[in-house]
Design a protein around this motif. Sequence first.
Motif, mmCIF file in Angstrom:
data_model
loop_
_atom_site.group_PDB
_atom_site.id
_atom_site.type_symbol
_atom_site.label_atom_id
_atom_site.label_comp_id
_atom_site.label_asym_id
_atom_site.label_seq_id
_atom_site.Cartn_x
_atom_site.Cartn_y
_atom_site.Cartn_z
ATOM 1 N N LYS A 1 0.831 -1.206 0.000
ATOM 2 C CA LYS A 1 0.000 0.000 0.000
ATOM 3 C C LYS A 1 0.866 1.258 0.000
ATOM 4 O O LYS A 1 0.659 2.177 -0.804
ATOM 5 C CB LYS A 1 -0.882 -0.029 1.260
ATOM 6 C CG LYS A 1 -2.070 0.897 1.206
ATOM 7 C CD LYS A 1 -2.755 0.996 2.556
ATOM 8 C CE LYS A 1 -3.448 -0.272 2.973
ATOM 9 N NZ LYS A 1 -4.195 -0.106 4.242
ATOM 10 N N SER A 2 1.851 1.285 0.863
ATOM 11 C CA SER A 2 2.682 2.500 0.952
ATOM 12 C C SER A 2 3.579 2.642 -0.271
ATOM 13 O O SER A 2 3.797 3.755 -0.764
ATOM 14 C CB SER A 2 3.504 2.477 2.234
ATOM 15 O OG SER A 2 4.323 1.342 2.263
ATOM 16 N N ARG A 3 4.078 1.521 -0.776
ATOM 17 C CA ARG A 3 4.908 1.622 -1.982
ATOM 18 C C ARG A 3 4.108 2.145 -3.171
ATOM 19 O O ARG A 3 4.601 2.939 -3.972
ATOM 20 C CB ARG A 3 5.470 0.240 -2.341
ATOM 21 C CG ARG A 3 6.673 -0.164 -1.514
ATOM 22 C CD ARG A 3 7.135 -1.547 -1.916
ATOM 23 N NE ARG A 3 8.238 -1.996 -1.099
ATOM 24 C CZ ARG A 3 8.706 -3.241 -1.113
ATOM 25 N NH1 ARG A 3 8.147 -4.151 -1.901
ATOM 26 N NH2 ARG A 3 9.715 -3.580 -0.348
ATOM 27 N N SER B 1 -5.095 6.433 -1.570
ATOM 28 C CA SER B 1 -4.604 5.628 -2.684
ATOM 29 C C SER B 1 -5.220 4.224 -2.645
ATOM 30 O O SER B 1 -5.645 3.681 -3.677
ATOM 31 C CB SER B 1 -3.070 5.552 -2.607
ATOM 32 O OG SER B 1 -2.575 4.676 -3.571
ATOM 33 N N ALA B 2 -5.290 3.657 -1.429
ATOM 34 C CA ALA B 2 -5.905 2.331 -1.303
ATOM 35 C C ALA B 2 -7.405 2.400 -1.573
ATOM 36 O O ALA B 2 -7.997 1.460 -2.109
ATOM 37 C CB ALA B 2 -5.635 1.773 0.092
ATOM 38 N N GLY C 1 -9.922 0.388 -4.227
ATOM 39 C CA GLY C 1 -10.924 -0.525 -3.674
ATOM 40 C C GLY C 1 -10.327 -1.550 -2.736
ATOM 41 O O GLY C 1 -10.820 -2.672 -2.638
ATOM 42 N N GLU C 2 -9.262 -1.175 -2.060
ATOM 43 C CA GLU C 2 -8.563 -2.136 -1.200
ATOM 44 C C GLU C 2 -8.812 -1.884 0.280
ATOM 45 O O GLU C 2 -8.142 -2.457 1.117
ATOM 46 C CB GLU C 2 -7.056 -2.084 -1.481
ATOM 47 C CG GLU C 2 -6.660 -2.584 -2.855
ATOM 48 C CD GLU C 2 -6.521 -4.096 -2.902
ATOM 49 O OE1 GLU C 2 -6.707 -4.752 -1.867
ATOM 50 O OE2 GLU C 2 -6.244 -4.621 -3.998
ATOM 51 N N LEU C 3 -9.760 -0.991 0.588
ATOM 52 C CA LEU C 3 -10.067 -0.765 2.002
ATOM 53 C C LEU C 3 -11.230 -1.656 2.429
ATOM 54 O O LEU C 3 -12.074 -2.017 1.597
ATOM 55 C CB LEU C 3 -10.441 0.709 2.223
ATOM 56 C CG LEU C 3 -9.314 1.740 2.114
ATOM 57 C CD1 LEU C 3 -9.879 3.140 2.364
ATOM 58 C CD2 LEU C 3 -8.200 1.438 3.098
ATOM 59 N N PRO C 4 -11.272 -1.993 3.702
ATOM 60 C CA PRO C 4 -12.456 -2.717 4.198
ATOM 61 C C PRO C 4 -13.716 -1.881 3.958
ATOM 62 O O PRO C 4 -13.648 -0.644 3.910
ATOM 63 C CB PRO C 4 -12.174 -2.882 5.692
ATOM 64 C CG PRO C 4 -10.718 -2.680 5.845
ATOM 65 C CD PRO C 4 -10.274 -1.778 4.753
#
Lengths: 232, 377
Positions: A207-209, B11-12, B16-19
Motif C-alpha cells: 500500500k505505501s509503496r 490511494s488504497a 478498492g482495497e479498504l475494508p
Amino acid sequence: MHWWRRTATSTAIARKPEEAGDGALAPDTLLVRRCQAGDRSAFEELVLLYQPRLMPYLTRLAGPEMAEDLLQETFLRAWRALPAFRGDSSLDTWIFRIATNATRDWVRRRRARPEVLVPPLPAGEEAEGTGAGNMDGVGLDSLGVRERDPRGVPEEAVHQRELRDLLERALGNLSEVHRATVLLHDLFGFRYEEIATIMHCPVGTVKSRLFYARATIRQVLEKSLPAKEWIR
Amino acid sequence: MRGCIRPVELSAWIDGELPLARSWAVERHVERCPRCAAEAASLERVRSAVNGLGDSDAALRLARRAEAQRVLKRIRAEVSREEARWAWGRRSRERAGRIRGQDWAFRGAVAAFTAAILMIVVAYRLPGAPSAGGPAPAPEPANSSSSGLTVASSREEVSGREEASGTAVATVVTSAGTGAPAAREAANPGTSLVAWAAVPGEAVEEKRAAVGVEGRAASANARGNGVKAPHAAATGDGSARPTDPGSPAKPAGLTGGSGAAGASPVGQPSESTAPQVIVSSLESSVPPETAGGGSETALPAPLGSVVRTATVASGWIPDYYVEHQRFAVTLGADPDRSPAEATVRRLDLAAAPAAIATPAGSIAGSRAGPSTGSASP
C-alpha cells in the motif's frame, strides 16, 4: 478493467480458479496439470500465454536489453518448479513472482558487478528512449514500436506519445520495488495481496509503496504537463 | 483540513482495497472535503495513465510476434538441454548408486574376511591355544593391573601411556585394504615404543614390538620398505612385573635381549609361557629378499588366545573407514590369568595412503629410533 484482462488471453486465464463455475477444472489448472504430466506442448502454451504479459513487465523492470534473457530465465525457472506447484496461489501470481525474483536476482548481480555505465544523453534526446539497463528514457522506440512521423498525425496522438514517454521516464526513475509494485497493480491488475505474494512483503508495504510510486509519477507529470493534458 | 484521510489510505481507497466500513467512511469524507477529493482525483489520474500504457503494450505485442517465436525457440532449446542434463544426472546417480552398493558389499566382505583371518590366526596358529571344540575361557573384564596389558585406542594414547607410566600396551593394526593383519604388536612395562604402520603398497618405516609377560620379554623388529624378517629376543629378569601396578616403568626389562634373530628366552626359558610377537602379512612393493614381509614370524611362545572381541567405535573420516576393535587375549597358557585387552585399529585405506604412512613414519622415527636387529629400546 485492466488492459491485459481485456485482451485475448483472458479466455485462458481466470484469476483464482481451481474450478470453473460448472465444476470443470479451470483452464490454467488444466494447463498446469498437463505441464506437470510432462506435456511439453502444454508448457509451450504456457509460454505463449504469458510471454506477452511478462515481456512488457520485464522490459520496464530491467530494460529492453535484458528483458528477453529474463523472460527465458523466468520460464526456465517455472519449468523447473512446475512439478512442485500446488496451486496455493493463482498461476499468474506464481509466474509473475518468478519473473520478479529473476529480475531481483539480476539486479543484485548487476549491483555486485558494476558495469560501465552508458553516459546520460542530453535532455533533448533522452525522451527518444535508449534505455541501457535501467528504465531511464525507455520509450516506444526502444521497445521496438515504430510510430509514424508525428508531423503527419493528429495532435492528440503526439500528446499521447509525449505522455507515454513521460510516464516511462517517471517509471524509470522509480526504484525496482516501487516500479514493480505500480506496474503489477496499475498495469497488470493484481490485487494488493497478490502483489504482497509476488514481492514477498506485507500488504501494508504494498500500500505505501504504491502510494509513493504514484506520488512520484504525479510529480514528474505535473512538472512537465498541465494537469488537464494528462487527464485521460 | 482536520481529520483528512491520509494519502496512503486515499490511494488504497481508489484501488478498492479498504475494508467496506472504512471505505464508506472515506467516501463520505471525500464528498465533503475538496482537498482530499483533489488528492484522490490526482492519484486516480496517475493510475489511469499507467494503466493506459497497456495500450501501447498491445501494439508492442503485435510488433513482437516474431520475437515471441524466437523466445519460445530459445526456451525450447534450453528445456531440451536441461532435460538431457537431468536424464544424464539420473543415469549417473543410478550408476553411482550401483557402484556404491557394490563398494559397500566389497568393504563388508573385506572386513569380514579380515576379522575371520585374525580370529583363525590367533586361535589356531598359536601354541597352547584352546582347541576349537573345547570350552572357551570365560571372558573377564579387562583389568590392566592384573593383566599387565592396557588398552590403547589410538596411536597418541599409546605414546602417552608409555611415556608417562610405562604401562604396557597391546595394539594390532590391520589393513583392511588387503584383508590381512599387517602387524600385531604388544609391549609390556618398560618396553620401548611400539611403532606401527601398515599401508598397502607403501613403505613401512620401522616397526618394533616387544612383549613381556611375567618377567619375560620378547621383541620383534621390522623396518624399511616392507618388513624385514623380525628379529626377536626374549629376556626376563622379573623387574617389570605387570602384576605390580605401582611399579614404575623399567626399560631394563628388555635390556638383556640379544637382538639376534629368533627367540632367545633368558632367565627362565619356557616355551609354554614365553610371550610371542607376530608380524604378519605386511604388504610391500619391495622385493622379498629385502622386504622379508608377507610371512608370519612368531616368537616361540604363545601370546595367548582371543577370548572375545568387540567393536567399540567406528566411523568415517574423509577417505578412511576407521574402526576400533577391542579384543581380549589370554596370555600364555595360564587359564587363570585374566585376559588382557588389546585394540585393533582398522584403517580402511581406500585412498591417499600417504596420509597414513607419514604419521606412522614420523612416530617410528621419533619415538622408536633405529632398532635394526636390536631388542633393546
